[in-house]
Design an enzyme around this catalytic site. Structure first.
Site, PDB file in Angstrom:
ATOM      1  N   GLN A   1       0.979  -1.334   0.018  1.00  0.00           N
ATOM      2  CA  GLN A   1       0.024  -0.035   0.032  1.00  0.00           C
ATOM      3  C   GLN A   1       0.807   1.215   0.100  1.00  0.00           C
ATOM      4  O   GLN A   1       1.416   1.470   1.054  1.00  0.00           O
ATOM      5  CB  GLN A   1      -1.025  -0.075   1.066  1.00  0.00           C
ATOM      6  CG  GLN A   1      -1.791  -1.256   1.138  1.00  0.00           C
ATOM      7  CD  GLN A   1      -2.799  -1.394   0.181  1.00  0.00           C
ATOM      8  OE1 GLN A   1      -3.730  -0.621   0.177  1.00  0.00           O
ATOM      9  NE2 GLN A   1      -2.864  -2.438  -0.814  1.00  0.00           N
TER      10      GLN A   1
ATOM     11  N   ALA B   1     -11.507   2.001   5.003  1.00  0.00           N
ATOM     12  CA  ALA B   1     -10.758   1.161   4.049  1.00  0.00           C
ATOM     13  C   ALA B   1      -9.728   1.923   3.164  1.00  0.00           C
ATOM     14  O   ALA B   1      -9.868   3.169   3.343  1.00  0.00           O
ATOM     15  CB  ALA B   1     -11.288   0.199   3.331  1.00  0.00           C
ATOM     16  N   HIS B   2      -8.881   1.486   2.533  1.00  0.00           N
ATOM     17  CA  HIS B   2      -7.826   2.250   1.444  1.00  0.00           C
ATOM     18  C   HIS B   2      -8.863   3.023   0.463  1.00  0.00           C
ATOM     19  O   HIS B   2      -9.424   2.408  -0.179  1.00  0.00           O
ATOM     20  CB  HIS B   2      -6.842   1.446   1.033  1.00  0.00           C
ATOM     21  CG  HIS B   2      -7.185   0.162   0.497  1.00  0.00           C
ATOM     22  ND1 HIS B   2      -6.307  -0.782  -0.055  1.00  0.00           N
ATOM     23  CD2 HIS B   2      -8.421  -0.338   0.136  1.00  0.00           C
ATOM     24  CE1 HIS B   2      -6.893  -1.869  -0.555  1.00  0.00           C
ATOM     25  NE2 HIS B   2      -8.158  -1.478  -0.478  1.00  0.00           N
ATOM     26  N   ASN B   3      -7.953   4.013   0.213  1.00  0.00           N
ATOM     27  CA  ASN B   3      -8.650   4.997  -0.821  1.00  0.00           C
ATOM     28  C   ASN B   3     -10.106   5.551  -0.788  1.00  0.00           C
ATOM     29  O   ASN B   3     -10.732   6.253  -1.626  1.00  0.00           O
ATOM     30  CB  ASN B   3      -8.423   4.137  -2.020  1.00  0.00           C
ATOM     31  CG  ASN B   3      -7.091   4.073  -2.418  1.00  0.00           C
ATOM     32  OD1 ASN B   3      -6.642   3.059  -2.397  1.00  0.00           O
ATOM     33  ND2 ASN B   3      -6.376   5.094  -2.693  1.00  0.00           N
TER      34      ASN B   3
END
EC number: 2.3.1.191
Lengths: 329, 329, 329
Positions: free
Chosen positions: C183, C224-226
């Site tokens: 990531q 979560a990511h993004n």
């Protein structure tokens, strides 16, 4: 950071089509937002038109896309572009940050009886209990507790706030009061397991809680005592698995899904996010238990009808009989 | 670890039938997996056939099972075998690990104004704020925060990652921006409370958040500001209780269940896992609000029908009228 | 603590009606439980009768309530009494506790390359990674991890156990095994953001995860990511937002609600607690996806019918046709 395409294929393989080893890359990007210094990837042929329009300096593609990709410029042909992308992120991180740290951070509190592989890393403010074993190349990022007696395999990655081996939730009721059942089992975690931030895995009551090789757990997941998670299963954020449930290998449990205790889930089963699993699943497949989202106004109408659903069913049966009777007259 | 049956009954009571004080036990096991050196228990008469087949050296049984158990070998007769089992796990742990630690671990950060009972234990890397009071024999395992002014009773057990007394979630909206409402209350926790890993109990806005005696909270539970949890209630993992809700005594809240704010739940109520409680419950009982799990294919069909459920209801009403009309012709 | 009404209006404004600057206040209370030394507030005209009956020494009211409030004693007239109350709690806390601390607690582990504003506060046992930036007047209470490269704006408040910048949950499947996608993005948090205890915000895969100004996140929230959370949105406890979802400005996400990945939620949307959002929402409004709570007995009946709901629908259609046929005979 800057790398050349030549360095990438030297490290990761793949065929660089049409030369361009010296092309300079300074970022990894999705096709849509790629710049002239981006490397991108096409993992699904459906997005081939996006590739044609992309500004990326290089696109990683599957063999079937070779011709199409070569028309627009440099490309790397790889068997599985998405896996290639994953390995590229690993290469990228290694270039950026160098080798991961090893050893025990001085602020960690590690019991002298814990056995920690020399090339493992115990990050800042972790707590490692008595008799714990931590395998080679495993990383505990920071602020993690691994309780007495628990075992973690090799090449695992634990994110901040993880708690391994807190007591399972077990009590016997004696005249309205709860008597604690001491949790005498431990947690055993295989190799190549990743555990997300603030996730909890409780120790077993008598036997152990087991997480097999290659399992990936997201953040804020609850794994109760004596659960068994089969190899290479993934469990997304906020999910919960109750005591003694047994999840097969290669399963996929969606975010905020919950699995009741003592159930068995077949290998290769997928559970949709937020679904509640109330019975064992013997047949792999995709299972769902979600109430469909509606405007609150519609929901109020449907929820009211829903409370009368079994009455509706009876009314239909009566209508069917009456209609049958009317026809016979 | 090895103990003799005689040591067990000397410590925990119960009648050892048919002698065998010198029989050596080295594990506690369920009936099915018991070995020749196991002690096991029969808490439900339904499993009597399992007992007959078990290899356990000794089985703990209720008085009604005395004859049946004695036929197969040594047994201990106790009023409530499951409670006996719970106490046996406590005895076992004490033999294995000795007395629990007392005092404050040197890595903990404890405000000098906190009042901590001399035989309490504050584990590694805990944070204890100003004016906190922690009662006798209470244990904070590791990496726990107890914020300023909060109070914890006697014989409590807090697992790693617990946060007591973070600010409740309160804001006033002024022209689209959120103005913080400082949370001036505290958290008051009674005696014999157990709190699972990474569980959060927020401080009250004006008054206090209260957890009464004997409450057991599992991991990753969210208790919002000004909640009141009655004595001897249990709340399973991932559950959430919103602000100012009042849960009675002896309630049981299933895993990942949620209770809306300002509701009242009657003493002795049980809520099924993942259910959402949207109204007060005045009558004790078991309440459920789960969408049944199906294959995703079936779910898609039913979810589509569900969105039209109130229309279906109207169609049935019309059919009923039409049928009535047809009959009268 | 004791303050006089005069001090309050001097600090916070508002018109003190009918004198009484010297009246002594020693607590802030709701109308119902107010004592003779309480200041209280009336934010909703519906509760005007509660005000009449309240023992409060002073009530904060809107201009429209001025006459009614003045009849019973001292009152402060303010444009928005609830906002006034919020600011009063801030005033109160400042009087009680004085200025918040500044600087880095000696037990925190801070990378030398982190840039921390001189008047920020990094509390006990926090971990701040390489290249982190933390803005003016931001407070990290205790036991918080901010991972490498993440950025936090000004006047933010992070509660214990928060994890910023753990790896997003991303893997590519190669022959049944999961290959980690490193990531490479970070987390960027705006100004005036509050983040509840044990909440997790993952770093982005390629781009960043973004939390805009004025966002308020409750405890145990998973981002979560993004994900992108628009300014001044609030997300209640136990909620989850999956990868790359985009929540607009001024949204309100209820407790334990979940939003699937890659969805877009329009500005000003509200989601009911525990609802699951499975599609993008383009039109602001209140959306709900809750199965109504019932006694378990009723639920069992309705759940059984529900599994046959699409069959019920077909039966109704047939009835309609048959009835039509019967009429035409």
């Amino acid at each position: 950071m800057i790398v050349q395409l030549g360095q990438i294929v030297d490290a990761l393989g793949g065929e660089l089509v049409g030369g361009g080893r010296e092309i300079v890359i300074s970022r990894i990007s999705p096709l849509e937002t790629a710049q002239a210094d981006s490397i991108s990837f096409l993992s699904n042929p459906r997005y081939a038109t996006q590739m044609a329009a992309s500004r990326a300096a290089c696109v990683v593609v599957a063999p079937a896309m070779r011709e199409l990709a070569a028309q627009r410029g440099a490309c790397i042909v790889a068997a599985n572009p998405y896996v290639y992308f994953a390995k590229l992120t690993q290469f990228w991180k290694m270039q950026q940050q160098g080798m991961r740290p090893v050893g025990v951070h001085p602020s960690a509190v590690v019991d002298p009886t814990a056995e920690i592989a020399p090339d493992a890393y115990i990050g800042p403010l972790c707590v490692v209990g008595a008799g714990v074993r931590i395998g080679a190349a495993t990383v505990l990022r920071s602020r993690i507790t691994v309780s007495d007696g628990c075992e973690i395999g090799e090449r695992c990655l634990l994110h901040p706030g993880v708690v391994i081996g807190a007591d399972g939730f077990g009590f016997a009721n004696e005249a309205g009061q709860w008597i604690k059942i001491e949790q005498l089992g431990k947690v055993r975690i295989g190799n190549d397991v990743e555990i997300g931030a603030n996730t909890c895995i409780d120790r077993g009551a008598l036997d152990d809680t087991v997480i097999e090789d290659g399992v990936k757990l997201d953040n804020l997941v609850q794994i109760a005592h004596n659960v068994h998670v089969g190899a290479h299963s993934v469990i997304a954020g906020n999910a919960g698995v109750a005591g003694s449930a047994r999840i097969g290998q290669g399963c996929s449990i969606g975010g905020a899904a919950n699995i009741l205790g003592h159930l068995t889930i077949a290998d290769g089963t997928s559970i949709s996010p937020t679904s509640m699993v109330t019975r064992s699943i013997r047949q792999p497949g995709l299972y769902t238990g979600i109430f469909p989202l509606q405007t609150n106004e519609q929901w109020e109408k449907n929820a009211a009808s829903l409370k009368q659903l079994h009455v509706l069913r009876e009314r239909i049966k009566k209508l069917e009989s009456a209609l049958e009777g009317a026809k016979q007259q």
